[in-house]
Motif scaffolding. Structure first.
Motif, short mmCIF file in Angstrom:
data_model
loop_
_atom_site.label_atom_id
_atom_site.label_comp_id
_atom_site.label_asym_id
_atom_site.label_seq_id
_atom_site.Cartn_x
_atom_site.Cartn_y
_atom_site.Cartn_z
N ASP A 44 -6.96 3.49 9.48
CA ASP A 44 -5.61 3.64 8.70
C ASP A 44 -6.37 3.80 7.21
OD1 ASP A 44 -3.39 3.62 7.46
OD2 ASP A 44 -2.32 2.16 8.56
N PHE A 45 -6.66 5.03 6.92
CA PHE A 45 -7.04 5.55 5.51
C PHE A 45 -5.86 5.53 4.68
CE2 PHE A 45 -10.24 7.63 7.94
CZ PHE A 45 -11.67 6.85 7.34
N TRP A 46 -4.60 5.81 5.00
CA TRP A 46 -3.58 5.34 4.14
C TRP A 46 -3.56 4.07 3.54
CZ3 TRP A 46 1.53 8.08 5.82
CH2 TRP A 46 1.41 9.44 6.11
N ALA A 47 -3.47 3.03 4.49
CA ALA A 47 -3.58 1.64 3.89
C ALA A 47 -4.72 1.14 3.20
CB ALA A 47 -3.11 0.91 5.39
N MET A 48 -5.74 1.75 3.53
CA MET A 48 -7.12 1.20 2.81
C MET A 48 -7.32 1.54 1.47
SD MET A 48 -9.61 1.82 6.23
CE MET A 48 -11.23 1.51 5.46
N SER A 49 -6.36 2.89 1.33
CA SER A 49 -6.17 3.37 0.05
C SER A 49 -5.48 2.38 -0.98
CB SER A 49 -5.38 4.62 -0.20
OG SER A 49 -4.12 4.54 0.15
N ARG A 50 -4.91 1.42 -0.49
CA ARG A 50 -4.09 0.43 -1.25
C ARG A 50 -5.04 -1.02 -1.07
NH1 ARG A 50 0.12 2.69 1.94
NH2 ARG A 50 0.22 0.89 3.25
N GLY A 135 7.93 4.73 4.53
CA GLY A 135 8.37 4.19 5.69
C GLY A 135 7.15 3.28 6.26
N ASP A 136 5.71 3.84 5.90
CA ASP A 136 4.71 3.19 6.42
C ASP A 136 4.69 1.81 5.79
OD1 ASP A 136 1.93 2.98 7.54
OD2 ASP A 136 1.23 3.21 5.58
N LYS A 137 4.89 1.65 4.46
CA LYS A 137 4.71 0.31 3.68
C LYS A 137 6.08 -0.61 4.22
CE LYS A 137 3.06 2.43 -0.69
NZ LYS A 137 3.18 2.71 -2.12
#
Length: 266
Positions: A44-50, A135-137
């Motif tokens: 999950d690169f989306w989450a890992m960016s946070r 939505g992912d958050k």
């Protein structure tokens, strides 16, 4: 346990706190396979960016998959939207793991399926990325709240597992399908290719069922439901969820028998 022909896994979301890597490891130990297909959102690169949460169990999952590939088993990685940065490497082999945008798989019984993550059929992800990120958050928040809810239920002596994230998905699923019709779009794409069905992920909604005469199969996820698709040596497809006890896997849906008309819906 005897080796199965194929495993289909999606939406593992390595790199997040919600990833249930320990349960996935138990599952992988019990299900050696000739073919392992990783159908998107594995990392999950989306989450890992946070923020990044990379546990020892998550590291072991990667090592175990690499060992499978090195030992001669086929491992194919099909990137999804959360690991879309890897799509530029499709057609390349890393550590004996093939990377492909999509592919066709023929079961031992001769049925041919399109393997694809599925974000291509999600109009929100394609055209309204900010809504998808929001939505992912929100989904991450629900999963986090579920840990606290499970603790409260145990303290109150309530039996069984109840998923807040799963409840929210059930409440929203009908409306989303009515507007965007993800499942029908996926099956339509397989039909255009002359295939017998599609095996995908993306929406974290595990199922085996028929839509307009074709097989629609979704792997689910390893964040909330902990589900996978198993192809047995005779080509039968089965949807399995992994319980807290590795000795007691619980079947969510009847195997997808041949012919497809005998399929039991989840």
């Amino acid at each position: 346990m005897p080796k199965v022909r194929s495993l289909f896994l999606s939406d593992i979301h390595l790199g997040t706190r919600a990833c249930q890597a320990d349960r996935l490891l138990d599952f992988l130990r019990e299900y050696p396979a000739d073919n392992t297909f990783l159908i998107g959102d594995i990392v999950d690169f989306w989450a890992m960016s946070r923020s990044i949460c990379w546990t020892r169990a998550q590291n072991t999952v990667v090592q175990k998959l690499l060992r499978r590939a090195r030992s001669g088993d086929r491992v194919v990685f099909i990137p999804g939207n959360h690991d879309e940065v890897l799509r530029e490497y499709c057609g390349i082999v890393f550590g004996d793991i093939e990377v492909a945008d999509e592919m066709e798989h023929e079961t031992a019984s001769g049925k041919r399926y399109l393997l694809i993550h599925g974000d291509q059929f999600d109009q929100v992800t394609r055209h309204h990325r900010w809504v998808a990120v929001l939505g992912d958050k929100a989904y991450d928040l629900l999963v986090s709240l579920n840990h606290w809810l499970s603790w409260v239920r145990r303290k109150l002596g309530l039996a069984g597992y109840w998923s807040l994230a799963g409840y929210a998905k059930r409440r929203v699923k009908t409306a989303l399908n009515f507007i965007f019709d993800f499942e029908t779009s996926a099956v339509h794409h397989a039909r255009e290719r002359g295939l017998d069905g599609v095996i995908c992920g993306h929406i974290h909604w595990a199922t085996i069922r028929q839509i307009d005469g074709l097989d629609y199969i979704n792997c689910g996820d390893w964040v909330d439901s902990c589900t996978a698709i198993v192809e047995h040596l005779d080509g039968r497809l089965e949807l399995v969820t992994w319980t807290a006890s590795p000795q007691a896997p619980r079947q969510l849906a009847a195997p997808l028998e041949q012919p497809a008309s005998e399929t039991a819906e989840a």
